[in-house]
Design a protein around this motif. Structure first.
Motif: not given
Ligand code: NAD
Length: 500
Positions: A21-48
């Protein structure tokens, strides 16, 4: 720069599936306050693609004998039981709750897996012999097909597990869309299913945001949706899912009150208020957020709660602390803003969590336990779900006033009464307009053999989570009328069949 972070993709057809999809969001470690990963955000083709894989896998799985399906469930239960500390670490690293609390939520999810291990018993139908001469009727429950689960951030392991063990054991294929704030638990669970021998395609993880949710709500091959999250989104999911012909259960937000009567054991009540108000930093849909003190208990109770609050430690959930950070900076700031609102509205901030000194990185999303007395019931601190470690106290002069207050709210998820008077408790459990009641129990989450769900704006749909209601939700009922022919049944009769 967070572009170089590892990307959590999807789990489709029994394997990790890189996102396109080319879209992602940050995933944080809340105790560190920093982004540690990104997560893919599905588009319609991936849902299908995800739905097609689930649809292809479901018939064979649904057709497998219950004995064979249960073998996979038992194996999954054993693996989960052995490895849950691994999952707890994942939950803590993305949600922030302390490790013991993360383990606790996994154990509550495991309960539902154990309940689903008895699916052969839960799916027993009914049989009536000789309802008419030579005619028998029986009913059976069959899977729906492909079902979707959309879950919130606050229980990344337990909430999905309220649904998927029953859905899978009943013969459905599941597509789980976890919260984008803490998606790794779902991916770990998917790999565990694979190891337990679940056929590819029966359990899918589709990561994403609104686009993934809308895709599931609109997809013609998704038969049902179990949603858990905030009330506005629950209402949206219920309205759109049912409009598209789907079966939907949508569990929403909460504002849970704890009523303390003058005869209550105040030490027990103070312990309960602390545990239910500040456990998991108040990010529980069954957290107590309002203490309704029937006078003259308020001053004594507040004193005892304050003493206990002074001893609470806040810090990194991997250390030996009582309470972790909030899930994101935005959520931490929103929760903290309610303390300002309380001050503006004339309430008394007795303990201010903004002053906390955490045992953790200064950049973590910290807010300490907060106690606010004399909260006006017109204040947003009272009327809105805060979902953080903020406990409001409202003083009332009688049991009746307390009950009226609790019933006047928009939500009806959980509530508790603290008293030694059995008559008052019995009256409360019958009168109060709330779905789950605790009597001297502050977080009355029913065990897996019963069903979980609130009333009013805390739940849309009429079938609750897990227990017998869960089995009902994930199956459709068939009634079969049988007659084994003999010559006496011959002849033509166009009238509506009548029993004789
Ligand atoms: P949320 O409503 O923000 O998100 C829940 C899910 O909906 C997530 O998977 C998210 O990706 C998706 N979503 C978010 N915005 C959306 C949109 N505009 N359109 C479609 N989908 C959208 O909830 P949250 O912040 O993750 O979780 C906390 C909330 O969940 C609280 O309100 C809490 O009370 C509630 N909750 C309720 C229960 C219950 O049993 N009643 C249990 C746990 C949590």
């Amino acid at each position: 720069m967070t572009d170089s972070l590892p990307v959590i993709s999807h789990w489709i057809n029994g394997a990790e599936h890189p996102s396109t999809s080319g879209r992602t969001a940050e995933v944080f470690d809340p105790a560190l306050g920093t982004a540690t990963k990104r997560v893919a955000l599905a588009n319609r083709a991936e849902i299908d693609e995800a739905v097609a894989a689930a649809k292809a896998a479901q018939p064979a799985w649904g057709d497998l004998s219950l004995a064979r399906r249960q073998t996979v469930l038992f194996k999954f239960r054993e693996l989960l039981n052995e490895r849950k500390p691994e999952l707890a670490e994942i939950v803590t690293s993305e949600h922030g709750k302390v490790l013991s609390d993360a383990l606790g939520e996994i154990s509550r999810g495991q309960e539902v897996v154990e309940y689903a291990c008895g699916m052969a018993d839960h799916l027993k139908g009914e049989f009536s012999e000789q309802v008419s001469t030579g005619v028998d009727v029986h009913s059976s429950r069959q899977p729906l097909g492909v079902v979707g689960i959309i879950s919130p951030f606050n229980f990344p392991a337990m909430v999905p597990a309220w649904f998927f063990p029953i859905a899978i054991a009943a013969g459905n294929a599941v597509i789980l869309k976890p919260s984008e704030k803490d998606p790794s638990a779902s991916m770990w669970i998917a790999a565990l299913w694979k190891e337990a021998g679940l056929p590819d395609g029966v359990f899918t993880v589709l990561n994403g945001d609104k686009e993934a949710v809308d895709g599931l709500l609109e997809h013609p091959d998704v038969a049902a949706i179990s949603f858990v999250g905030s009330t506005p989104i629950a209402r949206y999911v219920y309205e759109n899912g049912t409009r598209n012909g789907k079966r939907v259960q949508a569990l929403g937000g909460a504002k849970n009150h704890m009523l303390v009567l003058p005869d209550a054991d105040l030490d027990l009540a103070a312990d309960a208020a602390i545990n239910a108000g500040f456990g998991s930093a108040g990010e529980r849909c069954m957290a107590i957020s309002v203490l309704v003190a029937v006078e003259p208990v308020a001053d004594g109770l507040i004193e005892k709660i304050k003493e206990r609050m002074n001893a609470l430690t806040v810090g990194d959930g991997r250390r030996n602390c009582d309470m972790g950070p909030l899930v994101t900076k935005a959520h931490r700031d929103k929760v903290a803003s309610y303390i300002e609102i309380a001050e503006q509205d004339g309430a008394e901030v007795v303990v201010d969590g903004r002053d906390v000194t955490p045992d953790g990185a200064p950049s973590g999303f910290w807010l300490g336990p907060t106690l606010i007395d004399d909260v006006p019931v017109t204040s947003r601190v009272y009327t809105e779900e805060i979902f953080g470690p903020v406990l409001a106290v409202v003083r009332v002069s009688s049991y009746d006033e307390g009950v009226k207050l609790i019933d006047s709210g928009a939500f009806g998820n959980g509530t508790a009464i603290f008293t030694n008077d059995g008559g008052a408790a019995r009256r409360f459990q019958r009168d109060i307009q709330v779905g789950m009641i605790g009597i001297n129990v502050p977080i009355p989450v029913p065990v897996a053999t019963f069903s979980f769900g609130g009333w009013k704006d805390s739940m849309f749909g009429d079938t609750k989570a897990h227990g017998a209601e869960g089995v009902k939700f994930f199956t459709q009922l068939k009634a079969v009328t049988t007659r084994w022919l003999d010559p006496s049944h011959g002849g033509i009769n166009l009238g509506f069949p009548q029993n004789d």
